[in-house]
Design a protein around this motif. Structure first.
Motif, PDB file in Angstrom:
ATOM      1  N   ARG A 103      40.010  33.906  40.929  1.00 25.57           N
ATOM      2  CA  ARG A 103      39.355  33.900  39.623  1.00 25.57           C
ATOM      3  C   ARG A 103      40.128  34.811  38.664  1.00 25.57           C
ATOM      4  O   ARG A 103      40.371  35.981  38.971  1.00 25.57           O
ATOM      5  CB  ARG A 103      37.909  34.375  39.740  1.00 25.57           C
ATOM      6  CG  ARG A 103      37.037  33.459  40.603  1.00 25.57           C
ATOM      7  CD  ARG A 103      35.598  33.939  40.603  1.00 25.57           C
ATOM      8  NE  ARG A 103      34.758  33.084  41.427  1.00 25.57           N
ATOM      9  CZ  ARG A 103      33.440  33.254  41.587  1.00 25.57           C
ATOM     10  NH1 ARG A 103      32.828  34.263  40.966  1.00 25.57           N
ATOM     11  NH2 ARG A 103      32.752  32.443  42.361  1.00 25.57           N
ATOM     12  N   PRO A 104      40.499  34.309  37.499  1.00 28.27           N
ATOM     13  CA  PRO A 104      41.295  35.128  36.556  1.00 28.27           C
ATOM     14  C   PRO A 104      40.609  36.436  36.189  1.00 28.27           C
ATOM     15  O   PRO A 104      41.271  37.479  36.082  1.00 28.27           O
ATOM     16  CB  PRO A 104      41.435  34.198  35.344  1.00 28.27           C
ATOM     17  CG  PRO A 104      41.295  32.816  35.907  1.00 28.27           C
ATOM     18  CD  PRO A 104      40.306  32.931  37.022  1.00 28.27           C
ATOM     19  N   GLY A 105      39.287  36.422  35.978  1.00 29.17           N
ATOM     20  CA  GLY A 105      38.590  37.646  35.607  1.00 29.17           C
ATOM     21  C   GLY A 105      38.676  38.709  36.679  1.00 29.17           C
ATOM     22  O   GLY A 105      38.865  39.903  36.382  1.00 29.17           O
ATOM     23  N   VAL A 106      38.546  38.289  37.939  1.00 28.72           N
ATOM     24  CA  VAL A 106      38.636  39.237  39.050  1.00 28.72           C
ATOM     25  C   VAL A 106      40.051  39.790  39.155  1.00 28.72           C
ATOM     26  O   VAL A 106      40.262  40.996  39.327  1.00 28.72           O
ATOM     27  CB  VAL A 106      38.207  38.564  40.366  1.00 28.72           C
ATOM     28  CG1 VAL A 106      38.453  39.497  41.553  1.00 28.72           C
ATOM     29  CG2 VAL A 106      36.739  38.162  40.303  1.00 28.72           C
ATOM     30  N   ARG A 107      41.033  38.917  39.040  1.00 33.43           N
ATOM     31  CA  ARG A 107      42.423  39.365  39.141  1.00 33.43           C
ATOM     32  C   ARG A 107      42.769  40.317  38.000  1.00 33.43           C
ATOM     33  O   ARG A 107      43.466  41.318  38.210  1.00 33.43           O
ATOM     34  CB  ARG A 107      43.361  38.155  39.124  1.00 33.43           C
ATOM     35  CG  ARG A 107      43.248  37.286  40.362  1.00 33.43           C
ATOM     36  CD  ARG A 107      44.095  36.012  40.224  1.00 33.43           C
ATOM     37  NE  ARG A 107      45.490  36.333  40.004  1.00 33.43           N
ATOM     38  CZ  ARG A 107      46.350  36.615  40.976  1.00 33.43           C
ATOM     39  NH1 ARG A 107      45.933  36.640  42.229  1.00 33.43           N
ATOM     40  NH2 ARG A 107      47.609  36.881  40.707  1.00 33.43           N
ATOM     41  N   ASP A 108      42.265  40.027  36.811  1.00 32.58           N
ATOM     42  CA  ASP A 108      42.554  40.891  35.662  1.00 32.58           C
ATOM     43  C   ASP A 108      41.963  42.281  35.873  1.00 32.58           C
ATOM     44  O   ASP A 108      42.619  43.297  35.608  1.00 32.58           O
ATOM     45  CB  ASP A 108      41.999  40.258  34.395  1.00 32.58           C
ATOM     46  CG  ASP A 108      42.298  41.098  33.159  1.00 32.58           C
ATOM     47  OD1 ASP A 108      43.483  41.285  32.847  1.00 32.58           O
ATOM     48  OD2 ASP A 108      41.331  41.580  32.532  1.00 32.58           O
ATOM     49  N   SER A 138      49.912  40.750  44.544  1.00 35.35           N
ATOM     50  CA  SER A 138      50.373  40.214  43.261  1.00 35.35           C
ATOM     51  C   SER A 138      49.719  40.904  42.075  1.00 35.35           C
ATOM     52  O   SER A 138      50.259  40.839  40.962  1.00 35.35           O
ATOM     53  CB  SER A 138      50.093  38.705  43.194  1.00 35.35           C
ATOM     54  OG  SER A 138      48.692  38.450  43.133  1.00 35.35           O
ATOM     55  N   VAL A 139      48.565  41.567  42.287  1.00 33.33           N
ATOM     56  CA  VAL A 139      47.901  42.246  41.176  1.00 33.33           C
ATOM     57  C   VAL A 139      48.073  43.762  41.245  1.00 33.33           C
ATOM     58  O   VAL A 139      47.752  44.461  40.287  1.00 33.33           O
ATOM     59  CB  VAL A 139      46.393  41.912  41.128  1.00 33.33           C
ATOM     60  CG1 VAL A 139      46.183  40.432  40.944  1.00 33.33           C
ATOM     61  CG2 VAL A 139      45.675  42.395  42.387  1.00 33.33           C
TER      62      VAL A 139
END
Length: 832
Positions: A103-108, A138-139
């Motif tokens: 999920r983009p929000g979690v990764r951000d 990756s994050v």
């Protein structure tokens, strides 16, 4: 396992005719429904060759379809059960974690919070875990992965060494990973021999010499320590004789005065039993070796089931049954037999026959003692009941009387540990823990062979372990047993993970991977079957056999490197260079050869061996006699193992001038004030200013209704309490970060642990601010006086927060949301 059982028994002959498919399907369905392997008994071995029965191929296809349909329905029912009861298993945790990381929000958010990702034991990673680690890496700003390709031995648990190898090559991008160059465990000569033997075979699997060869970090002691390798030639022809022969050799080893380095002092001393470990391939072999050693009077340290079958286990279980049911005459009879009539069954039976009625042992001392303890403590928890039964039955004294006291006392401790685990399981599920439930729990463990006995470890106990379980451990002397075991037959049959292509996609490491299942419709038949012969000659079998060879070599390396001072290779006579050790042979190296003398050269390294020959010598197990009781004394008082901040000692503190952040809130009827406090605490933990007004109101309604205090306060007032707190924090510490319900753990001075959860922490950059909520209903003056009772708890939180987070706590507050104030609390030990 179910698929193998069913497809291995698809057809059989009854009076020369195949069993009808419909009858087989009915039997198979019933077997799966029962979930018991014994239920397959009516379905016998498969036909020797399908050519004799033309319909067998279609029957096989139908059977596999039935089995997989049953498996699909079972998994769907299992998933529905978990969702209904709000449960997750370990696979769910991994699957949901991977979904969250996509999920983009979690990764951000994680990219802002995670500085470093550390992965230990990387070689034991499963494919889905690898995907999770790659997402985290990756994050993160930096990641460090530590592992050893040579020790990837848990393929049966779902790890995939080939995938790990591919990941290493892709992650390093042509650069050699950093390798620890030294061995801090073994003697120099043993390190040199290990490197020489394992470098050539590992090179054939793609692991370069630089990742295999090690230099010794320890020096050879000045005192002579003798050989680094022993070879035991076992004069035996079956597994039972193997175990008897190796136990005879261990008995002689322990009396030879073999020098070893003491783990604590690093000085040389004579060998003790606790310095020795024997590694077996299977748990069943471990049991046979243990029995053979105990017959020779050698104590053994081994995890093994059967706790409830031991006399001490039966004693406590009988006491618990009598505790649960004071009219359980069978429990009375067993207690009496174990305490008053051990080994005298005739006298016990005579009393049963001659006694009037069915309460032959009601007046026995041990029975009366357990019953009196039950009457004196009727509300005992399961753990308290276990303690009371042990004390009333004088279990410790009886264990001394029976002999083998350390092992029996370890079993009593293990039984109590099982009781504690049962209690914790019930607490996690939110259900009651009862004595009857404990009895059912223990009986279930025994049925699953999970009622582990205590391990009587110590300097006089030989460790018996499997090769796999020894990973990460070490002993001065390690014995590698069952070296003759070679490759598996019919390797391509069964379940295998397949991969399409040789290039690993780091963005999607699970791509192109699928499972192949080839059933065995011929039971134990392995020769003369065209299907199996064609399969073994195919490429698929060669791939699987190579995987198996590589894993067996890694397992050999793990076992070989457990030894600190001396390695023992135990094999049947003339078979040392066969089986497992044959894996060390390459075109460049002969590896380990059968020794014809004490001096040999293996992989170019001269080695002097200690050779022993051992024959099986069956011995009768002796009856251990009574052992002296330990001296009685005043029990030693120890500080508690776990301390909670709410129980912290009072401290000297002072309340500052209250900070008013809003008007008092009027509270309506409340049946239980603690429930209102839980609802208010819950809202402060769940609420965020960024949420929509509708969502915040819905959270407030759900909490108030869930805690049954909806009449006490309107949802809008609860939201208003939070608004004024968040606004005050934002105004006082602009740009700060709020941490809610922060769990903390820190060591105490007495060797224990303090554990608790802080309601709210404000991260102000160079310092922290600690806020604790107290839903007190009185006036502001009363609140200021009342909340100071919690100064000790607040001081404990402050100390834990500073010890854990590494920042000083600049100020502490007690927040009274009903009164609309925050009370500053200062301590006499306040620091600049």
């Amino acid at each position: 396992g179910v698929v193998d059982k069913l497809t291995g028994r698809i057809r059989t002959l009854r009076n020369g005719q195949p069993i009808p498919w419909s009858e087989w399907a009915t039997t198979a369905s019933a077997a799966v429904g029962k979930g018991s392997r014994d239920a397959f008994a009516p379905v016998q071995e498969a036909a020797a060759a399908h050519d004799q029965h033309p319909g067998l191929r279609q029957d096989l296809s139908d059977a596999i379809g039935l089995v997989f349909e049953l498996a699909r329905r079972t998994m769907a029912a299992y998933q529905a059960y978990k969702q209904t009861h709000g449960m997750m298993d370990f696979t769910d945790q991994e699957m949901y974690a991977l979904e969250l990381l996509d999920r983009p929000g979690v990764r951000d958010r994680l990219s802002r919070e995670i500085d470093l990702v550390l992965v230990d034991e990387f070689q034991d990673t499963s494919p889905i875990q690898l995907a999770i680690f790659l997402r985290l890496a990756s994050v993160a700003k930096r990641s460090v992965w530590v592992g050893d390709q040579k020790q990837a031995i848990f393929g049966f648990r779902g790890t995939d060494p080939a995938l790990i190898d591919a990941a290493i090559e892709r992650l390093c991008e042509g650069n050699e990973p950093e390798t620890l160059p030294k061995s801090w465990r073994s003697r120099p000569a043993l390190v040199e021999l290990t490197s020489a033997l394992f470098v050539p075979p590992f090179s054939t699997t793609g692991i370069p010499p630089g990742r295999v060869r090690l230099e010794p970090a320890v020096e050879e002691p000045a005192e002579p320590m003798g050989e680094i390798v022993e070879h035991w030639s076992l004069e035996s022809k079956n597994k039972g004789d193997d175990c008897q022969a190796v136990s005879e050799a261990i008995s002689r080893l322990l009396t030879d005065g073999v020098p070893v380095r003491d783990r604590a002092t690093d000085h040389v001393r004579d060998l003790r039993a606790g310095d020795v470990a024997i590694l077996c391939r299977t748990r069943n072999t471990c049991k046979l070796v243990t029995r053979a050693l105990e017959q020779r009077g050698i104590r053994v340290c081994i995890p093994r089931p059967g706790l409830l079958a031991t006399p001490e286990g039966r004693l406590v279980m009988a006491g618990l049954r009598l505790w649960a049911d004071s009219g359980d005459t069978l429990a009375e009879a067993e207690l009496a037999y174990l305490e008053e009539y051990p080994g005298n069954g005739d006298a016990w039976l005579t009393r049963v026959v001659e006694a009037a009625g069915d309460r032959a042992f009601a007046d026995c001392g041990i029975v009366s003692a357990v019953r009196e303890a039950r009457e004196a403590f009727p509300g005992a928890s399961p753990v308290e009941a276990v303690d009371s039964v042990m004390e009333a039955a004088r279990a410790v004294e009886i264990c001394h009387r029976w002999g083998s006291t350390p092992a029996r006392l370890a079993n009593l401790e293990k039984l109590r540990a099982h009781a504690v685990n049962y209690r914790n399981l019930r607490l996690e599920e939110g259900s009651a823990a009862t004595v009857v439930g404990l009895l059912q729990h223990l009986s279930g463990l025994a049925a699953d062979e999970a009622d582990d006995q205590g391990e009587a470890s110590g300097p006089d106990a030989v460790t018996v372990s499997t090769w796999h379980s020894a990973k990460g451990l070490e002993w001065p002397v390690t014995i590698l047993f069952e070296l003759e075991k070679g490759e598996k037959g019919n390797a391509a049959l069964g379940l295998h993970v397949m991969a399409e292509g040789d290039v690993l996609d780091l963005a999607d490491p699970l791509a192109g991977r699928w499972m192949r299942y080839w059933p065995n419709p011929y039971g134990k038949a392995s020769s003369g079957v065209p299907f199996i012969e064609r399969l073994e000659a195919g490429r698929e079998a060669q791939v699987v056999c190579e995987r198996d060879r590589c894993e067996r070599m890694r397992l050999l390396y793990v076992g070989w490197t457990r030894a600190r001072d001396r390695l023992v290779l135990a094999s049947r006579k003339g078979a040392l260079a066969k089986g497992a050790l044959e894996l060390l042979k390459t075109p460049e190296s002969e590896g380990v050869t059968q020794p014809e003398a004490d001096d040999v050269t293996w992989a170019g390294v001269p080695v002097r061996l200690k050779r022993r020959e051992a024959m099986p010598a069956e011995m009768e197990a002796g009856q251990p006699g009574p052992e002296p009781m330990l001296p009685e004394g005043t029990p030693t008082e120890y500080p508690p193992a776990v301390v909670y901040p709410s129980k912290a000692a009072a401290v000297e503190a002072a309340a500052g001038e209250p900070i008013v952040i809003g008007d008092p809130v009027r509270i309506g009827p409340v049946d239980a004030w603690d429930r209102l406090g839980n609802a208010v605490h819950g809202f402060f933990a769940a609420d965020r200013m960024s949420y929509s007004p509708e969502l915040r109101a819905a959270i407030a309604v759900r909490l108030l209704e869930g805690w049954e205090v909806a009449r006490a306060i309107p949802p809008a007032d609860l939201v208003g309490m939070a608004d004024r707190l968040w606004n005050w924090i934002r105004t006082t510490w602009p740009g700060s970060r709020i941490l809610r319900e922060l769990p903390l753990t820190a060591a105490t001075g007495g060797g224990g642990t303090m554990s608790g959860t802080v309601d709210l922490v404000v991260d102000a950059g160079d310092s922290h601010v600690l806020i604790d909520h107290k839903t007190f209903p009185g006036s502001r003056t009363q609140a200021t006086m009342e909340v100071m009772k919690y100064a000790g708890q607040l001081a404990a939180y402050r100390g834990m927060l500073e010890a854990t987070m590494g920042k000083r706590v600049a100020s502490c507050y007690i927040h009274c949301p009903v009164s609309g104030i925050l009370i500053p609390v200062s301590f006499t030990d306040s620091r600049p």
